[in-house]
Write an enzyme that holds these catalytic residues in place. Structure first.
Site, PDB file in Angstrom:
ATOM      1  N   VAL A 156       4.707   1.113  -4.067  1.00  0.00           N
ATOM      2  CA  VAL A 156       5.083   0.963  -5.481  1.00  0.00           C
ATOM      3  C   VAL A 156       6.219   1.881  -5.928  1.00  0.00           C
ATOM      4  O   VAL A 156       6.704   1.764  -7.048  1.00  0.00           O
ATOM      5  CB  VAL A 156       3.892   1.145  -6.453  1.00  0.00           C
ATOM      6  CG1 VAL A 156       3.012  -0.075  -6.479  1.00  0.00           C
ATOM      7  CG2 VAL A 156       3.114   2.402  -6.170  1.00  0.00           C
ATOM      8  N   LYS A 193       0.012   3.614   4.326  1.00  0.00           N
ATOM      9  CA  LYS A 193      -1.209   2.960   4.812  1.00  0.00           C
ATOM     10  C   LYS A 193      -1.152   2.632   6.315  1.00  0.00           C
ATOM     11  O   LYS A 193      -2.092   2.948   7.040  1.00  0.00           O
ATOM     12  CB  LYS A 193      -1.523   1.726   3.963  1.00  0.00           C
ATOM     13  CG  LYS A 193      -1.979   2.157   2.556  1.00  0.00           C
ATOM     14  CD  LYS A 193      -2.158   1.026   1.586  1.00  0.00           C
ATOM     15  CE  LYS A 193      -2.794   1.564   0.313  1.00  0.00           C
ATOM     16  NZ  LYS A 193      -2.280   1.074  -0.925  1.00  0.00           N
ATOM     17  N   TYR A 201       1.207  -7.260   0.405  1.00  0.00           N
ATOM     18  CA  TYR A 201       0.122  -7.580  -0.536  1.00  0.00           C
ATOM     19  C   TYR A 201      -0.069  -9.077  -0.660  1.00  0.00           C
ATOM     20  O   TYR A 201       0.088  -9.806   0.307  1.00  0.00           O
ATOM     21  CB  TYR A 201       0.383  -6.917  -1.899  1.00  0.00           C
ATOM     22  CG  TYR A 201       0.468  -5.437  -1.722  1.00  0.00           C
ATOM     23  CD1 TYR A 201      -0.674  -4.716  -1.392  1.00  0.00           C
ATOM     24  CD2 TYR A 201       1.671  -4.779  -1.782  1.00  0.00           C
ATOM     25  CE1 TYR A 201      -0.611  -3.355  -1.164  1.00  0.00           C
ATOM     26  CE2 TYR A 201       1.740  -3.422  -1.561  1.00  0.00           C
ATOM     27  CZ  TYR A 201       0.599  -2.728  -1.249  1.00  0.00           C
ATOM     28  OH  TYR A 201       0.667  -1.398  -1.005  1.00  0.00           O
TER      29      TYR A 201
HETATM   30  O1  DON Z   1      -3.010   4.105  -4.907  1.00  0.00           O
HETATM   31  C1  DON Z   1      -2.063   3.595  -5.493  1.00  0.00           C
HETATM   32  O2  DON Z   1      -2.209   2.761  -6.369  1.00  0.00           O
HETATM   33  C2  DON Z   1      -0.673   4.018  -5.067  1.00  0.00           C
HETATM   34  N1  DON Z   1      -0.661   5.391  -4.663  1.00  0.00           N
HETATM   35  C3  DON Z   1      -0.162   3.191  -3.941  1.00  0.00           C
HETATM   36  C4  DON Z   1      -0.136   1.717  -4.237  1.00  0.00           C
HETATM   37  C5  DON Z   1       1.015   1.006  -3.652  1.00  0.00           C
HETATM   38  O3  DON Z   1       2.002   1.539  -3.229  1.00  0.00           O
HETATM   39  C6  DON Z   1       0.908  -0.445  -3.719  1.00  0.00           C
HETATM   40  N2  DON Z   1       2.165  -1.006  -3.419  1.00  0.00           N
HETATM   41  N3  DON Z   1       2.767  -1.925  -3.663  1.00  0.00           N
END
Ligand code: DON
Length: 303
Positions: free
Chosen positions: A257, A64, A239
């Site tokens: 994640v 991001k 977050y």
């Molecule tokens: O879009 C999603 O949900 C995942 N590709 C990325 C989300 C993520 O990494 C949130 N992190 N903690």
């Protein structure tokens, strides 16, 4: 530094048993929760690496801030911030609720999924393929690793199951926040999340941010864009645990994640962590504890 990192890693290894790997993207469920590694690269480029640092993992949300910097370089701050805000949410990273309750449909910041989808839509390119290739080239440049690729299995897994992201994207299209083709934007977003790296790669990228966007005397990213991105990482990068992280660690950081964390200390070092066992918020559980200990040991908090 090596001894300190070894000590911190061993003292925090037990946390890996208390976390859980992400399963909502099926391909991520295959990760080994016991994996733990950290790389620190100081501002002069000296790297120290400890633990499972050869393990490859996907960037997920660490993409991001990278997509944000490219969109800002492509379109400038006025256009980018006409589509995405600057405020922390207090909600989970994939929450949809504020898109409707705020009425504008403009996502609160570029570090949550809705905001990242809106940001990715602004990356220049004639096609989805061209946009992702430009982002990949940017990531390779920052990491100093020309072999960085998209993990196709993780990409497909997210494409097959990413209905909440799809819902947010269509909602934003309806409200005029997204203007381009939704399927194309989502393809780029899913692919950017599936870019495969190691701790060392993200530590190199973080070091560039710690060095005001400069690598080996070349200004890769304008300093103002780095300043802005580092600030987003402090306010929104972990977050809805960003406040606690700022209090306990006090440095810009972005988690994903897959269990990665990219963190940096301005003017001092870039840090890359992998630990796929996550806490309830979605941050690497052992990774966060290791950063707390490292910050305390070396007095790294910028506040
Ligand atoms: O879009 C999603 O949900 C995942 N590709 C990325 C989300 C993520 O990494 C949130 N992190 N903690």
């Amino acid at each position: 530094m090596k001894e300190l990192l070894e000590k911190i890693l061993e003292e925090n290894r037990h946390w890996t048993k208390k976390g859980k790997v992400a399963t909502y993207i099926p391909a991520l469920a295959k990760a080994d929760p016991k994996i733990l590694g950290i790389t620190v690269i100081d501002i002069d480029g000296k790297a120290v690496t400890v633990g499972d640092c050869d393990t490859k993992f996907t960037l997920q949300s660490i993409s991001k801030p990278l997509a944000l910097m490219l969109a800002l370089m492509d379109k400038g701050t006025d256009e980018v911030f006409s589509k995405v805000g600057m405020e922390p949410t207090g909600d989970p990273f994939n929450s949809i609720i504020k898109l409707e309750t705020l009425r504008t449909g403009k996502p609160l910041n570029p570090m949550i999924n809705a905001g990242a989808i809106a940001t990715t839509a602004l990356i220049e390119g004639q096609s989805g393929g061209e946009k992702i290739e430009r982002l990949l080239e940017f990531v390779r440049l920052l990491a100093g690793n020309k072999d960085i690729r998209v993990n196709e299995e993780v990409y497909r897994s997210e494409q097959e199951t990413g209905d909440r992201n799809r819902a947010m994207a269509y909602f934003m299209k309806d409200l005029g926040v997204l203007e381009a083709d939704v399927d194309q934007i989502l393809e780029v977003y899913f692919r950017q999340c599936a870019i495969e790296v190691t701790c060392s790669d993200i530590a190199h990228m973080a070091r560039c941010l710690a060095n005001k966007g400069n690598i080996a005397g070349k200004q890769i990213i304008p300093h103002e864009i780095v300043r802005l991105t580092n600030t987003f990482m402090v306010t929104c990068g972990m977050y809805n645990a960003s406040g606690e992280f700022a209090i306990k660690v006090g440095i810009p950081a972005k988690s994903g994640v897959s269990g990665g964390i990219m963190a940096l200390v301005p003017g001092k070092m870039g840090i890359g962590i992998i630990g796929p066992a996550l806490n309830k918020i979605g941050n690497s559980i052992a990774g966060v504890h290791m950063l707390e200990d490292l910050s305390r040991a070396l007095d790294l908090s910028i506040f």
